[in-house]
Design a protein around this motif. Structure first.
Motif, short mmCIF file in Angstrom:
data_model
loop_
_atom_site.label_atom_id
_atom_site.label_comp_id
_atom_site.label_asym_id
_atom_site.label_seq_id
_atom_site.Cartn_x
_atom_site.Cartn_y
_atom_site.Cartn_z
N LEU A 257 2.68 -1.33 -8.99
CA LEU A 257 3.70 -1.91 -8.09
C LEU A 257 5.07 -1.28 -8.36
N ALA A 258 5.39 -1.15 -9.63
CA ALA A 258 6.69 -0.56 -9.99
C ALA A 258 6.79 0.87 -9.48
N SER B 234 4.73 -6.87 -3.53
CA SER B 234 3.67 -7.70 -4.09
C SER B 234 2.32 -7.06 -3.79
N HIS B 235 1.33 -7.46 -4.56
CA HIS B 235 -0.04 -6.96 -4.40
C HIS B 235 -1.00 -8.12 -4.59
N LYS C 182 -11.49 -8.65 -0.76
CA LYS C 182 -11.85 -7.45 -1.52
C LYS C 182 -11.06 -6.21 -1.13
N ILE C 183 -10.02 -6.38 -0.34
CA ILE C 183 -9.17 -5.25 0.07
C ILE C 183 -7.80 -5.39 -0.59
N ASP C 184 -7.35 -4.31 -1.23
CA ASP C 184 -6.03 -4.33 -1.85
C ASP C 184 -4.97 -4.38 -0.76
N SER C 185 -4.10 -5.38 -0.87
CA SER C 185 -3.04 -5.57 0.12
C SER C 185 -1.68 -5.56 -0.58
N ARG D 83 1.92 7.46 0.20
CA ARG D 83 1.02 8.43 0.84
C ARG D 83 -0.21 8.68 -0.04
N THR D 84 -0.01 8.74 -1.35
CA THR D 84 -1.14 8.93 -2.27
C THR D 84 -2.09 7.74 -2.19
N LEU D 85 -1.54 6.53 -2.23
CA LEU D 85 -2.38 5.33 -2.18
C LEU D 85 -3.15 5.24 -0.87
N GLN D 86 -2.60 5.78 0.21
CA GLN D 86 -3.24 5.70 1.51
C GLN D 86 -4.12 6.91 1.83
#
Length: 131
Positions: free
Chosen positions: A49-50, A79-80, A85-88, A119-122
């Motif tokens: 998150l940071a 926030s996460h 079961k999906i990371d939001s 962009r990396t996370l997506q």
């Protein structure tokens, strides 16, 4: 882009505590007491998150500087959670600058969604685990 490396090793200070060395910076990581750790440092998702929030703020600042726009400060609340079961992730980007137009504010929020960590996370990511 250059290769970034990190070294992580258990510290023995609690069941899950680790010492992290990355780019010359020392960080301590751990799990909260509720998860069996000693809460001696941020947990892995805390650091994720940071990283996302840091990258967002820096990207907004970079774009405003490139455009020479009167951004006085940017804040990111993030926030996460897992939903079905999906990371939001939820990012709230707060743009400060009395002299910014509404169009400039909107563009800065659009730019916030394009930070490299997001962009990396997506994207499709490949992780090779070696021994």
């Amino acid at each position: 882009e250059g290769k970034i490396t990190a070294h992580i090793e258990e510290s023995g200070e609690s069941s899950y505590s680790v010492n992290i060395m990355v780019s010359g910076h020392a960080i301590k990581g751990d799990e909260p007491v509720a998860f069996g750790g000693g809460n001696l440092g941020p947990a892995p998702y805390d650091l994720l998150l940071a990283a996302l929030g840091e990258c967002t703020a820096m990207t907004v600042r970079w774009y405003a500087k490139q455009q020479n726009w009167p951004l006085t400060k940017v804040e990111v609340n993030i926030s996460h959670q897992k939903i079905d079961k999906i990371d939001s992730f939820e990012k709230h980007v707060i743009i400060h600058g009395e002299l910014l137009s509404e169009e400039q504010r909107k563009k800065l929020v659009d730019v916030a969604a394009k930070c490299p960590v997001q962009r990396t996370l997506q994207s499709d990511v490949v992780i090779h685990t070696l021994t």
